[in-house]
Design a protein around this motif. Structure first.
Motif, short mmCIF file in Angstrom:
data_model
loop_
_atom_site.label_atom_id
_atom_site.label_comp_id
_atom_site.label_asym_id
_atom_site.label_seq_id
_atom_site.Cartn_x
_atom_site.Cartn_y
_atom_site.Cartn_z
N UNK A 693 -10.63 1.43 -0.62
CA UNK A 693 -9.92 0.40 -1.86
C UNK A 693 -8.86 1.14 -2.59
N UNK A 694 -8.79 2.57 -2.80
CA UNK A 694 -7.63 3.39 -3.35
C UNK A 694 -6.62 3.25 -2.38
N UNK A 695 -6.83 3.16 -1.04
CA UNK A 695 -5.62 3.10 -0.19
C UNK A 695 -4.96 1.69 -0.37
N UNK A 696 -5.64 0.77 -0.44
CA UNK A 696 -5.14 -0.52 -0.59
C UNK A 696 -4.58 -0.70 -1.96
N UNK A 697 -5.12 -0.14 -2.86
CA UNK A 697 -4.36 -0.47 -4.15
C UNK A 697 -2.89 -0.02 -4.11
N UNK A 698 -2.84 1.51 -3.66
CA UNK A 698 -1.59 2.04 -3.36
C UNK A 698 -0.69 1.09 -2.55
N UNK A 699 -1.19 0.69 -1.26
CA UNK A 699 -0.31 -0.37 -0.47
C UNK A 699 0.28 -1.58 -1.28
N UNK A 700 -0.82 -2.23 -2.04
CA UNK A 700 -0.27 -3.24 -3.03
C UNK A 700 0.76 -2.88 -4.11
N UNK A 701 0.62 -1.94 -4.59
CA UNK A 701 1.56 -1.48 -5.80
C UNK A 701 2.89 -1.18 -5.13
N UNK A 702 2.95 -0.87 -3.82
CA UNK A 702 4.19 -0.90 -2.70
C UNK A 702 4.72 -2.35 -2.72
N UNK A 703 3.75 -2.92 -2.23
CA UNK A 703 4.27 -4.57 -2.05
C UNK A 703 4.82 -5.27 -3.16
N UNK A 704 4.22 -5.04 -4.45
CA UNK A 704 4.64 -5.94 -5.60
C UNK A 704 6.00 -5.21 -6.33
N UNK A 705 6.14 -3.91 -5.55
CA UNK A 705 7.41 -3.21 -6.47
C UNK A 705 7.17 -2.84 -8.00
N UNK A 706 6.03 -2.26 -7.98
CA UNK A 706 5.57 -1.72 -9.15
C UNK A 706 6.55 -1.00 -9.92
N UNK A 707 6.74 -1.31 -11.35
CA UNK A 707 7.74 -0.57 -12.11
C UNK A 707 7.18 0.49 -13.29
N UNK A 708 5.85 0.45 -13.57
CA UNK A 708 5.48 1.37 -14.47
C UNK A 708 5.05 2.58 -14.10
N UNK A 709 4.08 3.29 -14.97
CA UNK A 709 3.85 4.64 -14.64
C UNK A 709 2.20 4.47 -14.43
N UNK A 710 1.86 5.60 -13.76
CA UNK A 710 0.47 5.77 -13.22
C UNK A 710 -0.41 6.72 -14.42
N UNK A 711 -1.50 6.23 -14.79
CA UNK A 711 -2.31 6.50 -15.79
C UNK A 711 -3.73 6.93 -15.24
#
Length: 770
Positions: A693-711
Motif C-alpha cells: 500500500x505504501x508503494x501504491x501511495x507513492x505511485x499515485x502521488x506521482x500520478x496526480x503530480x502532488x505539490x505539497x510536502x511529506x509529513x
C-alpha cells in the motif's frame, strides 16, 4: 522553469568523482600545471582582488547613529587576521580543491593577483596565501600605500557582522594598470602601463577568472575583457563598494554574484531599456518568471520577495549581464540564467549537527569559491555520464558552494573559518541529497525526489533519555532544536494554539531560521474547551470562538512564512445515534470553512478527516468520500484535503485509491502505518506494515503530480525519534524511486486485464528494489 533535484545515486557518484574530474581535465600544458600524463594536466583558477588584515571587535549589538559602545566584557580585539574578498576566495579555492585523501599533492592550482602594501601587514598576507598553496607570482607591491584593513564589528550571539574597510593598496596600488590616484607622486608613464596583450598573456594559462568589487573597476574590466577574448569563464562577486558597472564589464562576466541587498543597490544604478517595447520572447519569459515565483516563494517564505529579486536580475540582464546568481543567506541561492531560459533555486545547506552560527564574515566568500571550484569541474566533461543535465550540474555547483558557506559560519575569522574539501564532502555526505531540502515542485526526472520532509514535532518529547542532560527538553523551542538534528528534514508543522503558549510566531520563525528549517504548515489543535465540538459546537459563542481561532492560525502561518493551514478537530462529531442533527452539523462546517477561505484567499486550507477517535466515536466527516462531498459544498479554490495514511486505513480505505480520487485537491499527505485494529491509530513507521500500500501511495502521488510536502505523523514512544524520522525519510525515497521504475506498459496491461497475479508479481519485484 527548472527547479531541479540532483538524482540521489548520481549525486553520490558525482561527489566521489569530484576529485578525479579535476585531475582528468585536459588543458594547455603552458598553464604550469603538473602533468599527470602526456595528455592530462591540472587546471587553474586565477583570483584577482583585495587583501586586508582585519580587526574583529566583539560587541553586544550594532551601535546606532552617534552612539559609543564598549567591547563585550572579558573580550579583546582580534587583530591582524588575514582577510579581504580576494584573499579569502583564493585561499578558499585552494582548500576546496585539495583533499588529504588523494595521492596527488596538487589537483588544482590557484593563483592570486593583488597589490600588497608597504607595511608589515603585507608579510602576514603573503604568508597566509603561500601557506595555503596559493601562487602569488603575479602580485605587485605598492611603494606609497599601506595594506588594506578591515574593522569588523561582530555580535557573537548571532554571528552578525558589519565592517568598515580602509582600501589602501587594494585601490591605490594599481598604477601600472592605468588606475589614477591624484595623490600619487609616481604615476606611471604611458610606456610603463601594462598593455592588453600583456594582460592576456598573464591570464592565458588559467582556466577560470574570479573577481570582486574591492579593487578598481578598471582593473576588473581589463581582466574580464582579456578573459572573454580567451574564452575563459569569468565570475564577478558584486560584494565590495557600491558602484555603477558599465555594460562592457557586465557583458564580459559569465556569472554575476550579488547578495539580495547588493542586487538591489546595483540594479538601482540602471534603468530598463526599451521598456515600452515588446521584446521577442517576452511572453515566454513572463511565463517562466511567474512559474518561478509560484514555485520558489513558498520555499523562501515571506521575508524575501521573489518577484522583486527577479525584476532586479532581469534589469541587470537587459543592461548586459549574463547569468545572475543571487545568494540569500539562510534562504539559499537563486540563479537566473541568461535570457531567463531557466531559474534555479537551491536551499541553504543545513549546518553540521550540533553546530551554530558563530561568525558570518567569510561565508559569502566560501560560497563563491565553492561555486567556482565546482564550475571548473563542470568544464571537464569527464563526468557527463554521471550528471548529464546542465541545470543539474549548476544546482550541484550551488549546493557545493552552500555547503562551504555553511561550514564557514561555524568558526571565527574569514580565513580561519574556511573549510577544506574533505569538510565539505563530509557535510554533503551527512546530509545526502537532502542537503537540497528536497525541493517541492522538483525536477522533471522520474527518479529525482521532489518533496520536502517534515515530521511530528511532538515526537521529540519521546526518549528523552537519549538527549544530553544539559539540553532543555520541555518546550516547542527545545523540540525544534532536536528536530533540526534530523538528517534530511526540511520543514516543521506547528500545532496551533498548542505550540504557542510560551512564545509567539515571530520567535518561532527566528528559531526556524537559526535551525535552517522552514515552516510547512500550521495544524489546528483545538483546546479541551471545545470538547463538545469546535466548528460544530452547540453554543454559537463557542462555535464563533473556534472559527476565530482557526483564522488566527492563518495569521500565524503568514508570520512563519508558510501558506497552508490543516484543520483536524478531535471534537467535531458525536458518539451515539440521534445525538446530533447530521445536516445541521454538516452545514456548520461548510459555512465555517467558507468564511475562513474567503477571509484568507492566499492560504491553502485543508481538512484532515478521521473516522473515529477516543474523543469522538463518529466524526462529522469520516471518510475520503465524505470529505470530497464537503469540498464540493464549500466550493472554494483554496480548500482541499490532507490525507493521513493511518486514518485512511482506519476507514477501511486503500490509500492509493483515496489519493487518486482526491487528485489536485490533495494539499497535504501524512505518512505512517498501522495494524488497523478497531479504532487504533498506531502511528508506525512508513511502509512497515503495509509495504504494498505504501508503494501504491507513492505511485499515485506521482500520478496526480502532488505539490505539497511529506509529513510523518508517527509515534515513536519506544524508539529514537530522530533515527525514526531519518529511517522514514530513506524509506519514502526508496518507495518513491521504486514506484518510478515500474513499467508503465506492464501497469496498463495489468489494469486492462484486472490481472491480480501480474499485479502482485510487479509489486514484489518493485519491493525487492526497495
Amino acid at each position: 522553469v527548472y527547479i531541479k533535484m540532483i538524482q540521489s545515486v548520481k549525486l553520490f557518484r558525482f561527489l566521489l568523482l569530484s576529485i578525479s574530474a579535476i585531475i582528468t581535465c585536459s588543458g594547455d600544458s603552458s598553464s604550469g600545471g603538473q602533468t599527470l600524463s602526456s595528455q592530462k594536466t591540472i587546471r587553474s583558477i586565477l583570483v584577482a582582488g583585495s587583501l586586508n588584515v582585519d580587526t574583529f571587535l566583539p560587541i553586544s549589538r550594532f551601535p546606532s547613529s552617534g552612539e559609543n559602545l564598549t567591547l563585550l566584557p572579558n573580550t579583546h580585539p582580534l587583530v591582524d587576521v588575514p582577510g579581504g574578498k580576494g584573499c579569502n576566495q583564493a585561499i578558499a579555492c585552494a582548500k576546496l580543491s585539495s583533499s588529504t585523501q588523494q595521492t596527488q599533492q596538487e589537483i588544482l592550482r590557484v593563483a592570486f593577483l593583488g597589490q600588497f602594501g608597504n607595511d608589515s601587514a603585507s608579510q602576514i598576507l603573503q604568508s597566509a596565501l603561500t601557506s595555503n598553496n596559493v601562487n602569488i607570482d603575479l602580485c605587485g607591491k605598492s611603494k606609497q600605500h599601506p595594506s588594506g584593513r578591515g574593522y569588523v564589528m561582530i555580535v557573537p550571539d548571532s554571528g552578525e557582522v558589519s565592517a568598515v574597510i580602509s582600501p589602501g593598496s587594494n585601490f591605490y596600488g594599481w598604477s601600472k594598470w592605468g588606475v589614477k590616484n591624484p595623490t600619487d607622486n609616481d604615476q606611471q608613464q604611458p610606456n610603463e602601463l601594462l598593455t592588453d596583450d600583456e594582460i592576456k598573456q598573464m591570464i592565458s594559462p588559467h582556466s577560470l577568472l574570479q573577481l570582486q568589487c574591492e579593487i578598481s573597476d578598471l582593473v576588473n574590466k581589463r581582466l574580464a575583457s582579456a578573459a572573454k577574448k580567451l574564452n575563459i569563464p569569468v565570475i564577478l562577486d558584486v560584494g565590495g563598494e557600491d558602484r555603477h558597472m558599465d555594460r562592457e564589464l557586465l557583458q564580459c562576466c559569465d556569472y554575476l554574484i550579488p547578495n539580495e541587498t547588493e542586487l538591489e543597490r546595483l540594479a538601482g544604478h540602471y534603468t530598463d531599456e526599451n521598456k515600452d517595447e515588446r521584446q521577442q520572447g517576452d511572453d515566454k519569459i513572463e511565463t517562466t518568471v511567474q512559474q518561478a515565483i509560484d514555485d520558489i516563494q513558498p520555499l523562501i517564505g515571506q521575508s524575501l520577495h521573489v518577484p522583486t529579486l527577479l525584476q532586479h536580475a532581469r534589469r541587470l540582464q537587459k543592461n548586459g549581464a549574463n547569468n545572475v546568481l543571487i545568494t540569500l543567506g539562510a534562504h539559499g541561492s537563486l540563479l537566473v540564467k541568461k535570457d531567463v531560459s531557466s531559474i534555479l533555486y537551491q536551499p541553504s545547506c543545513p549546518l553540521p549537527s550540533g553546530s551554530r552560527v558563530v561568525d558570518e564574515t567569510g561565508a559569502g566568500d566560501c560560497y563563491r569559491a565553492g561555486f567556482a571550484v565546482a564550475l571548473l569541474q563542470q568544464q571537464c566533461g569527464s563526468y557527463k555520464d554521471v550528471i548529464d543535465d546542465d541545470d543539474e550540474i549548476l544546482l550541484h555547483c550551488m549546493k557545493f558552494g552552500s555547503a562551504a558557506g555553511a561550514l564557514a559560519v561555524t568558526n571565527k575569522g574569514a580565513v580561519p573559518s574556511i573549510p577544506t574539501l574533505d569538510d565539505v564532502k563530509a557535510l554533503l555526505s551527512a546530509n545526502g541529497e537532502a542537503a537540497m531540502k528536497c525541493i517541492p515542485r522538483g525536477g522533471a526526472d522520474d527518479d529525482a525526489f521532489p518533496f520536502m520532509f517534515g515530521s511530528r514535532i511532538n515526537s521529540m518529547k519521546d526518549r528523552l533519555d537519549l538527549v544530553s542532560d544539559s539540553s532543555p527538553t520541555s518546550s516547542p523551542r527545545d523540540w525544534l532544536r532536536r528536530q533540526a538534528t534530523i538528517r534530511g528534514l526540511g520543514c516543521v508543522d506547528f500545532n496551533y494554539p498548542q505550540h504557542f503558549h510560551d512564545w509567539d510566531a515571530k520567535e518561532a520563525k527566528q528559531a526556524l531560521d537559526e535551525a535552517n528549517l522552514v515552516a510547512g504548515a500550521v495544524c489546528l489543535r483545538y483546546p479541551s474547551t471545545f470538547a463538545r465540538g469546535a466548528m460544530n459546537h452547540p453554543d454559537p459563542k463557542l462555535r464563533r470562538e473556534a472559527i476565530e481561532i482557526t483564522k488566527q492560525a492563518a495569521e500565524v502561518a503568514k508570520i512563519l512564512g508558510c501558506s497552508e493551514v490543516v484543520v483536524w478537530s478531535a471534537y467535531d462529531g458525536y458518539d451515539y445515534p440521534f445525538q446530533v442533527d447530521y445536516k445541521d452539523k454538516w452545514n456548520q462546517i461548510v459555512e465555517a470553512f467558507q468564511e475562513c477561505c474567503d477571509a484568507y484567499p492566499d492560504i491553502k486550507w485543508s481538512l484532515e478527516f478521521k473516522p473515529t477517535d477516543e474523543n469522538t466515536r463518529f466524526f462529522t466527516v469520516p471518510s475520503t468520500g465524505a470529505a470530497m462531498l464537503l469540498l464540493k459544498d464549500i466550493d472554494r479554490d483554496n480548500m482541499g484535503l490532507t490525507l493521513d495514511m493511518g486514518h485512511m486505513l482506519m476507514a477501511g480505505e486503500n490509500p492509493g485509491q483515496s489519493i487518486a480520487m482526491v487528485g489536485d485537491k490533495l494539499f497535504g499527505i501524512q505518512l505512517n502505518d498501522g495494524y488497523t485494529r478497531l479504532a487504533a491509530e498506531d502511528g508506525m513507521m512508513f511502509g512497515s506494515v503495509h509495504p504494498s500500500l505504501a508503494l501504491e501511495a507513492m505511485y499515485q502521488l506521482r500520478q496526480i503530480d502532488f505539490k505539497g510536502h511529506l509529513y510523518f505523523d508517527t509515534f515513536p514512544q519506544r524508539s529514537d525519534p530522530v533515527k525514526e524520522a531519518e529511517y522514514n525519510i530513506q524509506r519514502v525515497k526508496d518507495f518513491w524511486n521504486a514506484a518510478g521504475r515500474m513499467s508503465k506498459s506492464e501497469l496498463e496491461r495489468i489494469a486492462s486485464e484486472h490481472d491480480a497475479i501480474g499485479a502482485l508479481e510487479l509489486v514484489n519485484q518493485s519491493l525487492r528494489e526497495c
